[in-house]
Design an enzyme around this catalytic site. Sequence first.
Site, PDB file in Angstrom:
ATOM      1  N   ASP A 192      -5.050  -2.536   4.155  1.00  0.00           N
ATOM      2  CA  ASP A 192      -3.845  -2.510   3.327  1.00  0.00           C
ATOM      3  C   ASP A 192      -4.162  -3.229   2.016  1.00  0.00           C
ATOM      4  OD1 ASP A 192      -2.932  -1.650   5.808  1.00  0.00           O
ATOM      5  OD2 ASP A 192      -0.974  -2.613   5.601  1.00  0.00           O
TER       6      ASP A 192
ATOM      7  N   LYS B 116       2.455   2.342   0.795  1.00  0.00           N
ATOM      8  CA  LYS B 116       3.239   1.313   1.472  1.00  0.00           C
ATOM      9  C   LYS B 116       4.098   0.595   0.453  1.00  0.00           C
ATOM     10  CE  LYS B 116       2.259  -3.034   3.969  1.00  0.00           C
ATOM     11  NZ  LYS B 116       1.204  -3.848   4.620  1.00  0.00           N
TER      12      LYS B 116
ATOM     13  N   LYS C 260       4.431   3.904   4.721  1.00  0.00           N
ATOM     14  CA  LYS C 260       4.698   2.674   5.476  1.00  0.00           C
ATOM     15  C   LYS C 260       5.671   1.775   4.726  1.00  0.00           C
ATOM     16  CE  LYS C 260       2.482  -1.480   7.377  1.00  0.00           C
ATOM     17  NZ  LYS C 260       1.227  -2.206   7.622  1.00  0.00           N
TER      18      LYS C 260
END
Lengths: 304, 316
Positions: free
Chosen positions: B153, B216, B252
Site C-alpha cells: 500500500d 485506496k 479499497k
Amino acid sequence: MSTDSTQSSSLEQPSVADGAEPETQRLGVLKTYKLFVGGKFPRTESGRYDPLAAPSGDLIANVSRGSRKDFREAVVAARAAQSGWAGRSAYNRGQILYRIAEVLEGRKAQFREELELCGLSSEDASSEVAHAIDTWVHYAGWCDKFQQLFSTVNPVASSHFNFTLLEPTGVVAIVAAEEGGLAGLTAALAPAIASGNTCIALASERFPLSAITFGEVLHTSDVPAGVVNLLTGRRSELIEHIASHLDVNAVVSYDPDPDRRKRLQEEAVHNVKRVILREPGHGPSPYAILDTTEAKTTWHPIGT
Amino acid sequence: MVLSFAPARQRFDTADLRTPLIDEVGTLDRVSRLTKRSIKNDAKIEGLRLTLSMIDLTTLEGADTPGKVRQLCAKARHLHDGAHSEAKMPIELPHVAAVCVYPSLVGVAKAELEGTNIAVASVATAFPSGQAPIDAKLTDTRSAVEQGADEIDMVISRGRFLSGDEPYAFDEIATIKEACGSAHLKVILETGELGTLDRVRRASDLAMHAGADFIKTSTGKVQPAATLPVTLVMLEAIRDFYYDTGKRIGMKPAGGISKAKLALQYLVMLRETLGEDWMTPTLFRFGASSLANDVLLQLAKQATGRYQSPDYFSVD
C-alpha cells in the site's frame, strides 16, 4: 408546550370589539412527544405514534410508539456514556442529581398541567411533582454516602486486608410504574444513576407525557448525554427485547403483569442479567441504590 | 477517451490524460439514494459474510510490537471461535482477506500466517505522509517485498500532485510498481488532503494509468478518511478505466469504516456502480481495524435474534 385545546381557547379568547368580525377560535397546537436518546430528541425510527386521550376522550397529544430499534439505539447511547458517568466523582454525581431537582422545581407548573391533563386532580398532581423533586434531592445526597454505608471491611483469617466496595452494574433498563408518571419514573431512575449506572427507561403507557418533558429537564441540567434515555411505547411489544439484549446488565421492572414478568426472567438468562422486580409505592431509600450495584472484594496482602 | 499506450520506457504524457469533471451535487444526491436501499435478512447475512472476507485487518501504530501483530494474525485466523456458549456462531465464517502492517513487521505477520490463504499487506513509501526522497521509498518498498509482503500500500506524493507536478506523481507510482515485482500495488490517494472530488478523480486516473492494481482512499491518519461520495467517484473512475482498457482495478476504502451498516452501504454502492464482477476480495477491500468485530456482532444478532454485547467478543 402541550395544552388541551379547550383550555387554550378559553385562555386566548380574542376580545370582540363592537361591530367586529365574528370571533375566530384559536386552534390549539398539539405536541408530538418524541423520544429522549443520547441527549437528543429523535422521532421513533418506526414512524409510529399512539394518540393519547384525556379521561374526557379529548386528544391530548401524539406519543411516539418506540420500537426495538429505538431501544437498541438507546442501549448504544447508554453503553457509550456508562464509563464516563461512573468515572465522575460521587460528589459531582450528587451535584448533578441536585441540579435535576432544581430545574424540575422551576418547571413545576408544566408538569402539574400535564398530569392534570392525564386525569389527576390538581392536589394529586401538585403532590406528585413535589414528591418527585424531593426524591431527586434525597438521592442527590446519597450519591457520595451510600458507599460508606454499604462497603465493608471483612475480617479474614490470613494476613490480608479484605474489603468490599460497590461498583455500578452498568447499563440498566427500567420499566417504570404504570401509575404516577413522574414520581414512578423518578423512583426508578434516581437510585440507578446515583451509583454510576446509565439507564434506558420505558415510560408509563398511561402517563407518558411527564416522562418526555422530564427529558427536557435532563437536557438542561448537566446530565451527560446518554446517561438517561427515555422511551415511550408498549411494554407488551418491548419487554422481550429489553429482556434479551445482551448488552443490558440489569432490568428494574415495576410492571405487575405476571406473564411479562415471567417472560422477562426467562429471556434474561442469556447473559444472566440482574432482574429486579419492584412494587410501586415505596418511598426513597438507599437500599434501592444497592439493587443495581455489584460488590467487588479485594484481598490486599499485609505484612506481619 | 483516446489514449496511446506507447512502447515501454517512452514517457507517458499526463497532459494527454483527459479526466471528466465531477458533478459534486449529483454525486452527493446519488450517494444519499444509495444509502437508503432496504436490505433484507438473507441478503444482509450474505453481505456481512462478504464484508468479513474483504477486510484488511489493519494495525498501523507507532506502538505496534511483534506481539501485537501476532495477536492480530491470530484474530485473522480465528475471527470468532465462540468460547461463550451464548455467542456461538451458527453461521460459517470466512477469513479476512489480509493483514496490513508496517514494513518492519511484515516478517512477523508472514510467519504467523504461513499455510493460510490470508495475505500480508504492508504500507510503504514513507507512509503516511509520503514526504521522502524516491530512493528511500524504493528501499522501503523493496524491503517489504523481500520480507514476503503480498501487497504493497503506497501513498502518492500529495504535495507534488497538488502543486501541479502530475508527471512526478505518475512516474513515482510507475517506479514503485516496478519495485513491487509480483506483489500487488494499492495506491493511497489520501483523499482527505486532495480537497475536491475533481482532484480525487484526477488522482484516480493517474494512479490507474501508472499501473495501480488497487486504488485506496486514505491512510486512516487524516480526517476525513474514506467517505461514500469519494468512494463513488473512485468507483466511477474504475468503471471508465475498465471501459477504456478492459482492465479491472480494485478499490479499497480505508479509515473510519467501523460499523457493519456502513460497510453494507459501501457494498450496495459497489454492486450498483461496478456490478457483481467486483463483489470479491480480489477487487474490493475494506481497510479497517474495528469493523470485523461489529460485523461479527451483527451476524450473531441475525443468527440468534438477540442483540449482542461486545463483552462476548475479542477486544481487538
